[in-house]
Design a protein around this motif. Structure first.
Motif, short mmCIF file in Angstrom:
data_model
loop_
_atom_site.label_atom_id
_atom_site.label_comp_id
_atom_site.label_asym_id
_atom_site.label_seq_id
_atom_site.Cartn_x
_atom_site.Cartn_y
_atom_site.Cartn_z
N GLU A 343 1.58 7.95 -6.13
CA GLU A 343 0.72 7.66 -6.31
C GLU A 343 0.05 7.39 -4.72
OE1 GLU A 343 -3.01 5.18 -7.30
OE2 GLU A 343 -1.70 5.95 -8.40
N HIS A 345 -1.09 7.03 -0.82
CA HIS A 345 -2.40 6.38 -0.16
C HIS A 345 -2.76 6.64 1.23
CE1 HIS A 345 -4.37 5.51 -4.24
NE2 HIS A 345 -4.16 5.31 -4.38
N TYR A 351 -4.09 0.83 -2.32
CA TYR A 351 -3.15 0.18 -3.83
C TYR A 351 -4.06 -0.31 -4.70
CZ TYR A 351 -0.07 3.90 -2.21
OH TYR A 351 0.78 5.20 -1.85
N LEU A 354 -3.69 -1.44 -8.34
CA LEU A 354 -2.58 -0.45 -9.20
C LEU A 354 -1.88 -1.26 -10.51
CD1 LEU A 354 -0.71 1.85 -8.94
CD2 LEU A 354 0.81 0.39 -7.72
N ALA A 362 2.97 -0.22 -10.12
CA ALA A 362 2.71 -1.99 -9.27
C ALA A 362 4.52 -2.63 -9.29
CB ALA A 362 2.17 -2.84 -9.99
N LEU A 365 6.86 -0.96 -7.50
CA LEU A 365 6.73 -1.51 -5.87
C LEU A 365 6.84 -2.49 -5.54
CD1 LEU A 365 5.46 0.01 -3.45
CD2 LEU A 365 2.99 -1.48 -4.60
N TRP A 417 1.48 -5.25 2.03
CA TRP A 417 0.86 -3.66 0.59
C TRP A 417 1.16 -4.08 -0.84
CZ3 TRP A 417 4.57 0.91 0.98
CH2 TRP A 417 4.53 1.61 0.51
N ALA A 421 -2.19 -4.53 -4.59
CA ALA A 421 -1.88 -3.79 -5.34
C ALA A 421 -1.51 -4.44 -6.46
CB ALA A 421 -0.10 -3.52 -5.24
#
Length: 470
Positions: A343, A345, A351, A354, A362, A365, A417, A421
């Motif tokens: 994914e 970006h 994100y 997500l 997700a 992540l 981050w 998401a």
């Protein structure tokens, strides 16, 4: 001279695999370059399998220039496995490209150089391994042949060349001061009566090359720009494979070759560790590009890893702690890059949502980012716990406090981050179609990162300690 060609079977398999992959790609049409990918993956797996019979061995071969011990065994296992994950992450990005085979060949050579770097027990072999592991990195950084890739390749090459000059000069000086001996055992004996100032200059020179390799201060400048400019699979390799080999090489150099009573290298490495983790964490605070965020994250992780190097030979758990942390860091960092590959970006806000669009991605992540913080029961938590314990036992309590403060601070930019998401979507879409290969690789890597936590990594530390005592 204890020449044993079969003792280097894993390294020979990597070399033969690189040549075979190159020849395979040269004689296949563009739409069948995937065969070269299978050859490269087979060579990496073969190197891992060939390492298993040598687990527990303690010896040196070829005039004591190459060590066969727990550190080398770990490198032979971790580095090819990391290379295998990179090949998997790259499959969707490089498939069908006319230079697809080149990527796999450069990956194999980078893996081979890192393994040799970790096992080198001679300054001459260390220099050769440094060159072998550096040149492919520049090629991988510029593999995409675009403007940003060219800039990344140039920075990797120039900084690496400058650091390499320092390493060669330092190695030459230490060899001269050690009475002409370049293997670590005889070098350590020769440096006992040498002038401390001259030995310190030689150590700093050699250390300059290794600091570039692992991306530590002051050799870290290339990391964020190279990771941002290179392709995502190349960035994954740049932030993982060289660090595995370079940190093990630094540990062996200081634990065996440089007497602490001649040069106070533990203090030097401890200060570098503190500065590296602090700079990496605080530089990551303002990053909006996920690649640069991960790049500075890897700089900070090196600072924690250097804590184990700082107590090499002074704490019984130093090497097991380093190996556990390296294993956890490798799988977690590659997992984060796998998510990025699936994914992609240019901004963290890309994100947003997500979790609703691709919940499993997700989740992967979240596992990887919280793992990089060191949240229990992830693998990096086990690594940090063992490294902090080793540093405390080695008399570096102040460094443990600095590392603990940095760990808490690092949570901020990882959440920058992770929060988008897990937030409501804003209509953002990937910059390019998600690879069908990426999701499968991410699922495997995320599962390993989740399972290789404290319950799995701590027994690994005990296993390593038992191996060291044999």
């Amino acid at each position: 001279m204890n020449e044993r060609p079969l003792a280097l079977l894993p390294e020979l398999l990597l070399l033969v695999g690189a040549v075979t992959t190159l020849l395979t790609g040269a004689f296949l049409p563009r739409d069948r370059q995937w065969v070269a990918r299978l050859v490269a993956a087979g060579a990496l797996l073969a190197a891992v399998v060939a390492t298993l019979p040598a687990v527990g061995e303690r010896a040196t071969v070829y005039a004591h220039s190459y060590a066969l011990d727990a550190g080398t065994t770990a490198a032979r296992l971790l580095i090819p496995l990391a290379g295998l994950l990179v090949v998997g992450i790259a499959a969707g990005r490089v498939a069908g490209n006319r230079r697809e085979t080149e990527f796999y060949v450069l990956t194999l050579l980078a893996v081979l150089g890192a393994v040799l770097l970790a096992g080198a027990s001679d300054l001459l072999l260390l220099a050769v391994a440094y060159l072998l592991s550096s040149v492919p990195l520049a090629g991988l950084a510029g593999w995409g042949r675009d403007r940003r890739g060219a800039e990344a390749a140039l920075k990797v090459y120039l900084v690496g060349a400058l650091a390499g000059v320092g390493l060669l000069a330092g190695a030459a000086l230490l060899t001269a001061l050690g009475g002409g001996a370049s293997d670590y055992d005889r070098l350590a004996a020769g440096l006992v009566g040498a002038p401390s100032a001259a030995v310190a200059v030689g150590v700093v020179g050699v250390l300059a090359g290794l600091l570039f390799k692992i991306g530590a201060v002051p050799g870290h400048f290339w990391v964020p720009d190279a990771v941002q400019g290179a392709s995502i699979p190349a960035g994954a390799l740049l932030t993982t494979v060289p660090k595995l080999g370079g940190l093990l090489a630094a540990y062996r150099l200081f634990a065996v070759a440089v007497p602490a009573d001649v040069v106070d290298w533990p203090l030097l490495v401890a200060v570098l560790a503190a500065v590296t983790m602090t700079l990496g964490n605080f530089a990551a605070f303002g990053q909006a590009d996920p690649r640069r965020l991960l790049a500075y994250s890897t700089v900070a992780q090196v600072g924690y890893l250097l804590m184990a190097v700082a107590v090499a030979g002074r704490a019984e758990r130093a090497l097991p702690a380093l190996l556990v942390y390296l294993a956890g860091y490798a799988v977690t960092n590659l997992g984060a890059f796998a998510v990025l590959a699936a994914e992609p970006h240019d901004t963290l806000d890309g994100y947003r949502g997500l979790a609703r669009r691709r919940p499993w991605l997700a989740g992967a992540l979240a596992i990887c980012l919280l793992g990089l913080v060191g949240t229990p029961p992830t693998a990096v938590f086990a690594g940090k716990l063992t490294v902090f314990t080793a540093a405390w036992d080695g008399g570096l309590a102040w460094l443990v406090v600095v590392a603990a403060v940095n760990t808490v601070a690092s949570l901020f930019y990882y959440l920058r981050w992770l929060v988008p998401a897990l937030s409501l979507p804003s209509g953002a879409r990937p910059l390019r179609p998600a690879s069908p290969v990426g999701p499968r690789v991410v699922a495997v890597v995320a599962a390993v990162a989740a399972l290789l936590g404290a319950a799995g990594a701590l027994p690994l530390a005990g296993l390593v300690e038992q191996t060291l005592r044999r």
